[in-house]
Scaffold this active site. Structure first.
Site, PDB file in Angstrom:
ATOM      1  N   LYS A  24      44.671  36.330  45.440  1.00  0.00           N
ATOM      2  CA  LYS A  24      43.680  36.919  44.548  1.00  0.00           C
ATOM      3  C   LYS A  24      42.524  37.453  45.396  1.00  0.00           C
ATOM      4  O   LYS A  24      42.066  36.771  46.319  1.00  0.00           O
ATOM      5  CB  LYS A  24      43.179  35.845  43.582  1.00  0.00           C
TER       6      LYS A  24
ATOM      7  N   GLU B 249      46.313  34.010  32.371  1.00  0.00           N
ATOM      8  CA  GLU B 249      45.541  33.035  33.160  1.00  0.00           C
ATOM      9  C   GLU B 249      44.457  32.430  32.281  1.00  0.00           C
ATOM     10  O   GLU B 249      43.529  33.116  31.863  1.00  0.00           O
ATOM     11  CB  GLU B 249      44.919  33.725  34.375  1.00  0.00           C
TER      12      GLU B 249
ATOM     13  N   ARG C 270      37.421  26.604  32.777  1.00  0.00           N
ATOM     14  CA  ARG C 270      35.958  26.630  32.651  1.00  0.00           C
ATOM     15  C   ARG C 270      35.488  25.944  31.378  1.00  0.00           C
ATOM     16  O   ARG C 270      34.276  25.839  31.145  1.00  0.00           O
ATOM     17  CB  ARG C 270      35.446  28.075  32.654  1.00  0.00           C
TER      18      ARG C 270
END
Length: 205
Positions: free
Chosen positions: A126, A38, A42
Site C-alpha cells: 500500500k 477493506e 478504527r
C-alpha cells in the site's frame, strides 16, 4: 485468491460504526462490481462487521485495514479477514503479517520503506498517504528504480483522479473512501453506494 491488486480497480476503504450496516453495505459494493472491501479497524464495530460480512456475503473478499499491531493481525484473521492492510510497517508488524496466513498489503511511503519491504520478499504494498506523500509524480518516479513493486495507493484519491493512478504501470488498484459516504450509510442509501461502486468498477484498465 489471485493478487489483491487484480480483483478490482478500486478497493473501498470503509469505516463502519454500526455493525448492522455491514452486510447491506457489502452487498451494495459487490453488486456494483467491487468485491474486495477493506474495513478499517478504527471503530469498535470493525471486527464484528468483518465477521458478519465474511459469514453472510460469500461473494465479498473482506479484509481489515488500519492493522497496526500483531494483536490486530490475530484478531482480524480470527474475525474472518481474507486480507490485511497496514498504514505503515514495522519489523514486528511485518513478522506478524507474514505469518498471519492471509495476503497482506503493508504500508510504505518512501523509497527506503519500499526497499526494506522488498528485501523481505514483499512485492505488493500500500502506498499511503498517497496524495500527501507525493501522489502520481512520486509513484511514477519509484517505478524507475523499483519496477518489480506494485502498489495500491490510498489516501486522498477520488473518482476523478483514480484513472491517472490506474494508468501507472506500477499501480494495480487504488483504495478509496469516496464509495461509502457517511450520510449514505447513516440513511441506509445503499442504492447510492451501489451506483458509486458501479462507477468505480468501470475504471478497470
Amino acid at each position: 485468491m489471485s493478487s489483491l491488486l487484480d480483483i478490482a480497480p478500486v478497493i473501498p476503504v470503509v469505516v463502519i460504526d454500526d455493525p448492522e450496516t455491514a452486510v447491506p453495505l457489502a452487498r451494495a459494493l459487490v453488486a456494483g462490481g467491487l468485491p474486495a472491501i477493506e474495513v478499517t479497524l478504527r471503530t469498535a464495530a470493525a471486527l464484528d462487521a468483518i465477521a458478519r460480512i465474511a459469514a453472510e456475503v460469500p461473494e465479498a473478499v473482506v479484509g481489515a485495514g488500519t492493522v497496526r499491531t500483531p494483536a490486530d493481525v490475530a484478531a482480524s484473521v480470527a474475525a474472518g479477514s481474507a486480507f490485511l492492510v497496514s498504514p505503515g510497517t514495522t519489523p514486528k508488524l511485518l513478522d506478524a503479517l507474514a505469518t498471519g496466513g492471509v495476503p497482506f498489503l503493508p504500508g510504505a511511503a518512501t523509497a527506503s520503506e519500499v526497499m526494506a519491504l522488498a528485501e523481505r520478499g514483499v512485492t505488493e504494498m500500500k502506498f499511503f498517504p498517497a496524495e500527501a506523500a507525493g501522489g502520481l509524480p512520486y509513484l511514477k518516479a519509484l517505478g524507475g528504480p523499483l519496477p518489480q513493486i506494485r502498489f495500491c495507493p490510498t489516501g486522498g484519491i477520488r473518482l476523478a483522479t483514480a484513472p491517472d493512478y490506474l494508468a501507472l504501470p506500477n499501480v494495480g488498484c487504488v483504495g478509496g473512501t469516496w464509495l461509502t459516504p457517511a450520510d449514505a450509510l447513516a440513511t441506509g442509501d445503499y442504492a447510492r453506494i451501489e451506483k458509486l461502486a458501479t462507477e468505480a468498477a468501470a475504471l478497470r484498465r
